[in-house]
Enzyme design. Structure first.
Site, mmCIF file in Angstrom:
data_model
loop_
_atom_site.group_PDB
_atom_site.id
_atom_site.type_symbol
_atom_site.label_atom_id
_atom_site.label_comp_id
_atom_site.label_asym_id
_atom_site.label_seq_id
_atom_site.Cartn_x
_atom_site.Cartn_y
_atom_site.Cartn_z
ATOM 1 N N LEU A 252 -14.421 -12.375 6.254
ATOM 2 C CA LEU A 252 -13.187 -13.180 6.228
ATOM 3 C C LEU A 252 -12.616 -13.116 4.810
ATOM 4 O O LEU A 252 -12.691 -14.083 4.048
ATOM 5 C CB LEU A 252 -13.496 -14.620 6.649
ATOM 6 C CG LEU A 252 -13.734 -14.811 8.151
ATOM 7 C CD1 LEU A 252 -14.086 -16.262 8.454
ATOM 8 C CD2 LEU A 252 -12.498 -14.392 8.945
ATOM 9 N N HIS A 253 -12.025 -11.950 4.512
ATOM 10 C CA HIS A 253 -11.538 -11.734 3.140
ATOM 11 C C HIS A 253 -10.476 -12.761 2.735
ATOM 12 O O HIS A 253 -10.609 -13.466 1.738
ATOM 13 C CB HIS A 253 -10.902 -10.339 3.027
ATOM 14 C CG HIS A 253 -11.774 -9.210 3.451
ATOM 15 N ND1 HIS A 253 -12.820 -8.760 2.692
ATOM 16 C CD2 HIS A 253 -11.742 -8.413 4.553
ATOM 17 C CE1 HIS A 253 -13.397 -7.734 3.286
ATOM 18 N NE2 HIS A 253 -12.771 -7.504 4.422
ATOM 19 N N ASP A 254 -9.381 -12.773 3.494
ATOM 20 C CA ASP A 254 -8.189 -13.496 3.030
ATOM 21 C C ASP A 254 -8.353 -15.010 2.943
ATOM 22 O O ASP A 254 -7.798 -15.638 2.017
ATOM 23 C CB ASP A 254 -6.984 -13.133 3.911
ATOM 24 C CG ASP A 254 -6.573 -11.680 3.713
ATOM 25 O OD1 ASP A 254 -6.954 -11.082 2.694
ATOM 26 O OD2 ASP A 254 -5.853 -11.145 4.588
#
Ligand code: BDR
Ligand code: CA
Length: 324
Positions: A252-254
């Protein structure tokens, strides 16, 4: 909108910012962008969304942003921006996010229209109107660079830029370059050279925060349209990650760039000098982070995130999604 300790989701989350956070989200939805947008609308005051070419074409990322705000019933204005990087041709990540940018779901054609197609103009205007504004930049940095190039005071007028981009370690688009910086290195170079207060959530951090099939079950069990749609998005990503990486988990980068502002207690940062490689045969788009321990280290221009409390972050994200 949630303020500090009293989360709208009443999730009892840890590490909340006790102060309200004013943000604009510059994005290229994108599965993890979608989660970041939903998370932000629970925990921050979102003054607008700007879209950029990245995970998919500008047309697709803009349509996805409009569909998402419609889905969650908020009136956040969406402004479309750059359809290509400062130099060269646009690159997309269809092999990860699908051709539409939100592979795995069929979103209705949005009724909402863009507020304008001048994202950088909007960024300049909202920075004049809203005090302590943070830009949460979770796509290629083209729109933000255009704003900085148009007004030299933009970088100092805003509270800062919380970005998902780069890495103090491994890359994903190439061995050493992360997608958002690699897709427009010249724009990233403008941003890191702007003097803005920068928080950088790179892959070295975001790889610590991964979904699993248990999260999908939790979202499905809620039997509600929005969590169900997000579950479908994660199912698609798990299928893609299984093909690409051999594991049914997806970073879940963002959302990390949102949590860096709304839940700063969940992350640890270090002041670092970050430069963007623009020329290297094997290294174009790499963020070169000065991690020397010597006193002769270059002066810092960013706060680089190194650790996230993944359990706390995941429960905050899950509670926010279930609250829709
Ligand atoms: C970044 O690139 C995109 O694919 C994701 O949305 C994220 O912003 C990760 O490298
Ligand atoms: Ca993104």
């Amino acid at each position: 909108m949630a303020r500090g300790g009293e989360c709208a989701s009443q999730c009892g989350c840890v590490g909340c910012n006790p102060r309200p956070v004013n943000i604009v989200i510059d994005c290229d939805p994108g599965h993890d962008d979608a989660v970041a947008i939903l998370l932000a609308h629970q925990h921050a005051d979102v003054f607008g969304i700007t879209t950029v070419s990245g995970n998919a074409s500008l047309e697709n990322t803009t349509r996805n942003a409009l569909s998402l705000v419609e889905l969650i019933g908020v009136d956040t204005p969406v402004h479309s921006g750059a359809d290509r990087p400062l130099l060269g041709e646009p690159v997309h990540a269809g092999h990860v996010h699908g051709q539409t940018g939100l592979g795995g779901v069929e979103l209705d054609e949005p009724q909402r229209k863009v507020a304008s197609s001048e994202a950088s103009e909007f960024l300049l205007a909202v920075a004049q109107e809203v005090s302590d504004l943070w830009v949460v930049a979770i796509g290629p940095l083209t729109n933000v660079a255009h704003a900085i190039n148009r007004d030299a005071n933009f970088a100092s007028r805003i509270a800062g830029i919380s970005m998902m981009g780069g890495s103090a370690g491994v890359g994903n688009a190439t061995r050493v370059a992360e997608f958002n910086v690699w897709a427009d290195p010249e724009a990233a170079d403008v941003v890191f050279g702007s003097g803005a207060n920068i928080k950088m959530c790179g892959l070295n951090l975001t790889h610590q925060l991964k979904t699993d099939d248990g999260l999908i079950e939790q979202l499905k069990d809620a039997n509600k349209p929005v969590p169900d749609l997000i579950a479908q998005l994660f199912e698609f990503m798990h299928m893609r990650m299984e093909e690409l990486m051999g594991e049914r988990r997806s970073a879940l980068h963002d959302p990390c760039a949102v949590l860096a502002l709304t839940h700063p207690g969940l992350l640890t940062f270090e002041q670092r000098a970050v430069a963007v490689e623009l020329a290297g045969t094997h290294t174009r788009g790499m963020t070169v982070v000065d991690e020397r321990t010597t006193r002769r280290r270059d002066p810092p221009n960013a706060e680089v995130a190194y650790q996230i409390d993944a359990e706390g972050a995941m429960s905050t994200i899950c509670a926010a999604l279930l609250n829709y």
